[in-house]
Design a protein around this motif. Structure first.
Motif, PDB file in Angstrom:
ATOM      1  N   LEU A 107      71.633  29.636  92.236  1.00  0.00           N
ATOM      2  CA  LEU A 107      70.858  28.939  91.226  1.00  0.00           C
ATOM      3  C   LEU A 107      70.290  29.936  90.227  1.00  0.00           C
ATOM      4  CD1 LEU A 107      68.852  26.435  93.460  1.00  0.00           C
ATOM      5  CD2 LEU A 107      71.176  26.231  92.548  1.00  0.00           C
ATOM      6  N   SER A 108      70.226  29.516  88.973  1.00  0.00           N
ATOM      7  CA  SER A 108      69.683  30.371  87.919  1.00  0.00           C
ATOM      8  C   SER A 108      68.462  29.714  87.304  1.00  0.00           C
ATOM      9  CB  SER A 108      70.726  30.604  86.831  1.00  0.00           C
ATOM     10  OG  SER A 108      71.878  31.225  87.345  1.00  0.00           O
ATOM     11  N   CYS A 109      67.561  30.551  86.872  1.00  0.00           N
ATOM     12  CA  CYS A 109      66.358  30.079  86.192  1.00  0.00           C
ATOM     13  C   CYS A 109      66.126  31.027  85.020  1.00  0.00           C
ATOM     14  CB  CYS A 109      65.173  30.074  87.151  1.00  0.00           C
ATOM     15  SG  CYS A 109      63.587  29.636  86.396  1.00  0.00           S
ATOM     16  N   ALA A 110      66.273  30.520  83.826  1.00  0.00           N
ATOM     17  CA  ALA A 110      66.134  31.340  82.629  1.00  0.00           C
ATOM     18  C   ALA A 110      64.808  31.057  81.940  1.00  0.00           C
ATOM     19  CB  ALA A 110      67.288  31.060  81.672  1.00  0.00           C
ATOM     20  N   ALA A 111      64.169  32.121  81.503  1.00  0.00           N
ATOM     21  CA  ALA A 111      62.905  31.984  80.779  1.00  0.00           C
ATOM     22  C   ALA A 111      63.169  32.075  79.289  1.00  0.00           C
ATOM     23  CB  ALA A 111      61.938  33.075  81.206  1.00  0.00           C
ATOM     24  N   SER A 112      62.709  31.100  78.560  1.00  0.00           N
ATOM     25  CA  SER A 112      62.779  31.176  77.104  1.00  0.00           C
ATOM     26  C   SER A 112      61.400  31.507  76.565  1.00  0.00           C
ATOM     27  CB  SER A 112      63.260  29.844  76.526  1.00  0.00           C
ATOM     28  OG  SER A 112      62.332  28.823  76.787  1.00  0.00           O
ATOM     29  N   GLY A 113      61.348  32.474  75.641  1.00  0.00           N
ATOM     30  CA  GLY A 113      60.079  32.840  75.045  1.00  0.00           C
ATOM     31  C   GLY A 113      59.336  33.945  75.767  1.00  0.00           C
ATOM     32  N   SER A 114      59.923  34.472  76.835  1.00  0.00           N
ATOM     33  CA  SER A 114      59.248  35.527  77.572  1.00  0.00           C
ATOM     34  C   SER A 114      60.223  36.170  78.542  1.00  0.00           C
ATOM     35  CB  SER A 114      58.060  34.956  78.335  1.00  0.00           C
ATOM     36  OG  SER A 114      57.368  35.972  79.031  1.00  0.00           O
ATOM     37  N   THR A 115      59.725  37.148  79.258  1.00  0.00           N
ATOM     38  CA  THR A 115      60.461  37.689  80.409  1.00  0.00           C
ATOM     39  C   THR A 115      59.625  37.397  81.644  1.00  0.00           C
ATOM     40  OG1 THR A 115      59.401  39.864  80.427  1.00  0.00           O
ATOM     41  CG2 THR A 115      61.283  39.558  78.937  1.00  0.00           C
ATOM     42  N   PHE A 116      60.200  37.705  82.785  1.00  0.00           N
ATOM     43  CA  PHE A 116      59.494  37.482  84.041  1.00  0.00           C
ATOM     44  C   PHE A 116      58.681  38.698  84.479  1.00  0.00           C
ATOM     45  CE2 PHE A 116      60.753  33.339  84.966  1.00  0.00           C
ATOM     46  CZ  PHE A 116      62.118  33.169  84.776  1.00  0.00           C
ATOM     47  N   ASP A 117      58.532  39.671  83.587  1.00  0.00           N
ATOM     48  CA  ASP A 117      57.873  40.925  83.952  1.00  0.00           C
ATOM     49  C   ASP A 117      56.497  40.733  84.591  1.00  0.00           C
ATOM     50  OD1 ASP A 117      59.195  42.966  81.269  1.00  0.00           O
ATOM     51  OD2 ASP A 117      59.710  42.877  83.395  1.00  0.00           O
ATOM     52  N   ASP A 118      55.713  39.848  84.046  1.00  0.00           N
ATOM     53  CA  ASP A 118      54.325  39.719  84.490  1.00  0.00           C
ATOM     54  C   ASP A 118      54.090  38.515  85.401  1.00  0.00           C
ATOM     55  OD1 ASP A 118      53.361  40.745  81.187  1.00  0.00           O
ATOM     56  OD2 ASP A 118      53.528  41.968  83.010  1.00  0.00           O
ATOM     57  N   TYR A 119      55.152  37.921  85.853  1.00  0.00           N
ATOM     58  CA  TYR A 119      55.008  36.687  86.622  1.00  0.00           C
ATOM     59  C   TYR A 119      55.423  36.868  88.074  1.00  0.00           C
ATOM     60  CZ  TYR A 119      54.514  34.112  82.225  1.00  0.00           C
ATOM     61  OH  TYR A 119      54.075  33.646  81.013  1.00  0.00           O
ATOM     62  N   ALA A 120      54.686  36.231  88.941  1.00  0.00           N
ATOM     63  CA  ALA A 120      55.190  36.001  90.285  1.00  0.00           C
ATOM     64  C   ALA A 120      56.116  34.791  90.206  1.00  0.00           C
ATOM     65  CB  ALA A 120      54.046  35.723  91.256  1.00  0.00           C
ATOM     66  N   ILE A 121      57.182  34.832  90.964  1.00  0.00           N
ATOM     67  CA  ILE A 121      58.176  33.764  90.923  1.00  0.00           C
ATOM     68  C   ILE A 121      58.252  33.094  92.287  1.00  0.00           C
ATOM     69  CG2 ILE A 121      60.587  33.178  90.532  1.00  0.00           C
ATOM     70  CD1 ILE A 121      59.114  34.174  88.048  1.00  0.00           C
ATOM     71  N   GLY A 122      58.296  31.800  92.233  1.00  0.00           N
ATOM     72  CA  GLY A 122      58.507  31.044  93.458  1.00  0.00           C
ATOM     73  C   GLY A 122      59.685  30.106  93.296  1.00  0.00           C
ATOM     74  N   TRP A 123      60.430  29.960  94.352  1.00  0.00           N
ATOM     75  CA  TRP A 123      61.457  28.921  94.424  1.00  0.00           C
ATOM     76  C   TRP A 123      60.972  27.881  95.429  1.00  0.00           C
ATOM     77  CZ3 TRP A 123      65.712  27.989  91.506  1.00  0.00           C
ATOM     78  CH2 TRP A 123      66.179  29.012  90.687  1.00  0.00           C
ATOM     79  N   PHE A 124      61.025  26.632  95.016  1.00  0.00           N
ATOM     80  CA  PHE A 124      60.593  25.522  95.854  1.00  0.00           C
ATOM     81  C   PHE A 124      61.722  24.516  95.954  1.00  0.00           C
ATOM     82  CE2 PHE A 124      55.998  26.332  96.168  1.00  0.00           C
ATOM     83  CZ  PHE A 124      55.840  27.301  95.189  1.00  0.00           C
ATOM     84  N   ARG A 125      61.601  23.635  96.916  1.00  0.00           N
ATOM     85  CA  ARG A 125      62.574  22.560  97.017  1.00  0.00           C
ATOM     86  C   ARG A 125      61.897  21.304  97.519  1.00  0.00           C
ATOM     87  NH1 ARG A 125      66.306  24.758 102.067  1.00  0.00           N
ATOM     88  NH2 ARG A 125      64.748  24.451 103.734  1.00  0.00           N
ATOM     89  N   GLN A 126      62.492  20.186  97.168  1.00  0.00           N
ATOM     90  CA  GLN A 126      61.982  18.902  97.644  1.00  0.00           C
ATOM     91  C   GLN A 126      63.157  18.037  98.068  1.00  0.00           C
ATOM     92  OE1 GLN A 126      59.401  16.776  94.921  1.00  0.00           O
ATOM     93  NE2 GLN A 126      58.468  15.658  96.624  1.00  0.00           N
ATOM     94  N   ALA A 127      63.182  17.737  99.344  1.00  0.00           N
ATOM     95  CA  ALA A 127      64.207  16.869  99.892  1.00  0.00           C
ATOM     96  C   ALA A 127      63.744  15.417  99.781  1.00  0.00           C
ATOM     97  CB  ALA A 127      64.476  17.233 101.346  1.00  0.00           C
ATOM     98  N   PRO A 128      64.679  14.475  99.792  1.00  0.00           N
ATOM     99  CA  PRO A 128      64.297  13.057  99.683  1.00  0.00           C
ATOM    100  C   PRO A 128      63.310  12.655 100.772  1.00  0.00           C
ATOM    101  CG  PRO A 128      66.662  13.314  99.438  1.00  0.00           C
ATOM    102  CD  PRO A 128      66.138  14.658  99.834  1.00  0.00           C
ATOM    103  N   GLY A 129      62.217  12.041 100.341  1.00  0.00           N
ATOM    104  CA  GLY A 129      61.228  11.571 101.289  1.00  0.00           C
ATOM    105  C   GLY A 129      60.329  12.636 101.868  1.00  0.00           C
ATOM    106  N   LYS A 130      60.450  13.850 101.375  1.00  0.00           N
ATOM    107  CA  LYS A 130      59.636  14.950 101.908  1.00  0.00           C
ATOM    108  C   LYS A 130      58.810  15.587 100.801  1.00  0.00           C
ATOM    109  CE  LYS A 130      62.661  16.178 105.775  1.00  0.00           C
ATOM    110  NZ  LYS A 130      63.348  17.299 106.468  1.00  0.00           N
ATOM    111  N   GLU A 131      57.799  16.319 101.210  1.00  0.00           N
ATOM    112  CA  GLU A 131      56.973  17.033 100.247  1.00  0.00           C
ATOM    113  C   GLU A 131      57.703  18.285  99.755  1.00  0.00           C
ATOM    114  OE1 GLU A 131      52.518  15.781 101.852  1.00  0.00           O
ATOM    115  OE2 GLU A 131      53.137  17.880 101.836  1.00  0.00           O
ATOM    116  N   ARG A 132      57.308  18.719  98.599  1.00  0.00           N
ATOM    117  CA  ARG A 132      57.879  19.946  98.068  1.00  0.00           C
ATOM    118  C   ARG A 132      57.421  21.119  98.930  1.00  0.00           C
ATOM    119  NH1 ARG A 132      57.296  20.526  91.799  1.00  0.00           N
ATOM    120  NH2 ARG A 132      55.073  20.647  92.330  1.00  0.00           N
ATOM    121  N   GLU A 133      58.347  22.027  99.198  1.00  0.00           N
ATOM    122  CA  GLU A 133      58.032  23.173 100.041  1.00  0.00           C
ATOM    123  C   GLU A 133      58.532  24.443  99.382  1.00  0.00           C
ATOM    124  OE1 GLU A 133      60.054  22.970 103.791  1.00  0.00           O
ATOM    125  OE2 GLU A 133      62.046  22.931 102.886  1.00  0.00           O
TER     126      GLU A 133
END
Length: 126
Positions: A20-46
Protein backbone atom coordinates in the motif's frame (compact mmCIF):
# COMPACT_ATOMS: atom_id res chain seq x y z
CA UNK A 1 -3.02 21.98 3.29
CA UNK A 2 -1.46 18.55 3.59
CA UNK A 3 -3.48 15.71 2.16
CA UNK A 4 -2.81 11.99 2.21
CA UNK A 5 -3.77 9.88 -0.78
CA UNK A 6 -3.67 6.11 -0.57
CA UNK A 7 -3.41 3.51 -3.27
CA UNK A 8 -2.49 -0.11 -3.76
CA UNK A 9 -5.36 -2.03 -2.26
CA UNK A 10 -6.98 -4.94 -3.98
CA UNK A 11 -7.75 -8.62 -3.94
CA UNK A 12 -5.02 -11.10 -3.08
CA UNK A 13 -4.94 -14.78 -2.22
CA UNK A 14 -3.99 -15.97 1.22
CA UNK A 15 -0.24 -16.21 1.54
CA UNK A 16 0.28 -13.43 -0.94
CA UNK A 17 1.70 -9.95 -0.61
CA UNK A 18 0.52 -6.44 -1.23
CA UNK A 19 2.07 -3.01 -0.93
CA UNK A 20 0.00 0.00 0.00
CA UNK A 21 1.14 3.53 -0.76
CA UNK A 22 0.33 6.77 0.97
CA UNK A 23 1.42 9.97 -0.73
CA UNK A 24 1.54 13.36 0.95
CA UNK A 25 0.60 16.37 -1.10
CA UNK A 26 1.80 19.75 0.12
CA UNK A 27 4.43 18.41 2.49
CA UNK A 28 6.83 15.62 3.30
CA UNK A 29 6.62 13.14 6.11
CA UNK A 30 9.79 14.48 7.73
CA UNK A 31 8.12 15.87 10.83
CA UNK A 32 5.29 13.40 11.17
CA UNK A 33 4.76 10.20 13.02
CA UNK A 34 2.99 7.79 10.71
CA UNK A 35 0.43 5.22 11.60
CA UNK A 36 -1.22 2.56 9.52
CA UNK A 37 -4.66 1.49 10.70
CA UNK A 38 -7.27 -0.88 9.44
CA UNK A 39 -10.95 -1.46 9.93
CA UNK A 40 -12.58 -4.77 9.17
CA UNK A 41 -16.34 -5.05 8.61
CA UNK A 42 -18.19 -4.84 11.89
CA UNK A 43 -15.05 -4.11 13.87
CA UNK A 44 -13.42 -1.04 15.33
CA UNK A 45 -10.48 0.57 13.64
CA UNK A 46 -7.20 -0.80 14.93
CA UNK A 47 -3.58 0.15 14.61
CA UNK A 48 -1.38 -2.04 12.45
CA UNK A 49 1.93 -0.30 13.05
CA UNK A 50 3.37 3.14 13.56
CA UNK A 51 6.72 4.83 13.17
CA UNK A 52 7.83 7.58 15.52
CA UNK A 53 9.06 10.97 14.36
CA UNK A 54 11.21 11.31 17.49
CA UNK A 55 13.48 8.30 17.10
CA UNK A 56 12.37 6.55 13.94
CA UNK A 57 11.39 3.38 15.78
CA UNK A 58 8.58 1.26 14.43
CA UNK A 59 6.00 -0.44 16.62
CA UNK A 60 3.88 -3.33 15.45
CA UNK A 61 0.58 -4.81 16.44
CA UNK A 62 1.10 -8.42 17.48
CA UNK A 63 -1.15 -9.60 14.68
CA UNK A 64 1.19 -8.29 11.98
CA UNK A 65 4.61 -8.57 13.59
CA UNK A 66 7.03 -10.27 11.25
CA UNK A 67 4.69 -9.89 8.26
CA UNK A 68 4.17 -6.14 7.77
CA UNK A 69 6.79 -3.43 7.37
CA UNK A 70 6.83 0.29 6.73
CA UNK A 71 9.15 2.27 4.51
CA UNK A 72 9.52 5.69 2.89
CA UNK A 73 10.66 6.85 -0.49
CA UNK A 74 13.91 8.82 -0.57
CA UNK A 75 12.13 12.17 -0.58
CA UNK A 76 9.83 11.13 2.25
CA UNK A 77 6.79 12.17 0.29
CA UNK A 78 5.39 8.66 0.23
CA UNK A 79 5.14 5.97 2.83
CA UNK A 80 4.53 2.31 2.10
CA UNK A 81 2.99 -0.56 3.96
CA UNK A 82 4.45 -3.84 2.78
CA UNK A 83 2.20 -6.75 3.72
CA UNK A 84 3.35 -10.35 3.41
CA UNK A 85 1.90 -13.74 4.27
CA UNK A 86 -1.57 -12.28 4.15
CA UNK A 87 -4.50 -14.14 5.66
CA UNK A 88 -8.26 -13.59 5.35
CA UNK A 89 -8.10 -11.97 8.79
CA UNK A 90 -6.15 -9.13 7.20
CA UNK A 91 -9.15 -8.17 5.09
CA UNK A 92 -10.03 -4.58 5.94
CA UNK A 93 -9.97 -1.01 4.78
CA UNK A 94 -6.49 0.29 5.45
CA UNK A 95 -5.72 3.88 6.35
CA UNK A 96 -2.53 5.84 6.66
CA UNK A 97 -2.45 8.65 9.18
CA UNK A 98 0.01 11.34 10.23
CA UNK A 99 0.58 12.95 13.60
CA UNK A 100 2.44 16.27 13.55
CA UNK A 101 3.25 16.41 17.26
CA UNK A 102 6.52 15.08 18.62
CA UNK A 103 5.84 12.34 21.10
CA UNK A 104 8.16 10.01 22.91
CA UNK A 105 6.78 7.25 20.72
CA UNK A 106 4.11 7.01 18.08
CA UNK A 107 0.66 6.05 19.21
CA UNK A 108 -1.81 3.30 18.46
CA UNK A 109 -4.64 5.68 19.40
CA UNK A 110 -6.26 6.89 16.20
CA UNK A 111 -7.61 10.09 17.76
CA UNK A 112 -4.07 11.42 18.11
CA UNK A 113 -3.61 11.50 14.34
CA UNK A 114 -4.81 14.64 12.61
CA UNK A 115 -4.25 13.72 8.97
CA UNK A 116 -5.88 10.71 7.31
CA UNK A 117 -5.90 9.08 3.95
CA UNK A 118 -9.16 8.09 2.32
CA UNK A 119 -8.63 4.40 2.93
CA UNK A 120 -7.98 1.55 0.54
CA UNK A 121 -9.70 -1.83 0.55
CA UNK A 122 -7.69 -5.01 0.98
CA UNK A 123 -9.44 -8.33 0.49
CA UNK A 124 -7.62 -11.58 1.16
CA UNK A 125 -9.29 -14.66 -0.23
CA UNK A 126 -8.81 -18.10 1.27
Amino acid sequence: EVQLVESGGGLVQAGGSLRLSCAASGSTFDDYAIGWFRQAPGKEREAVLCISNSDGNTYYADSVKGRFTISFDSAKTSVYLEMNSLTPEDTAVYYCAADGLYRKRCSFYDYLYDLWGQGTQVIVSS
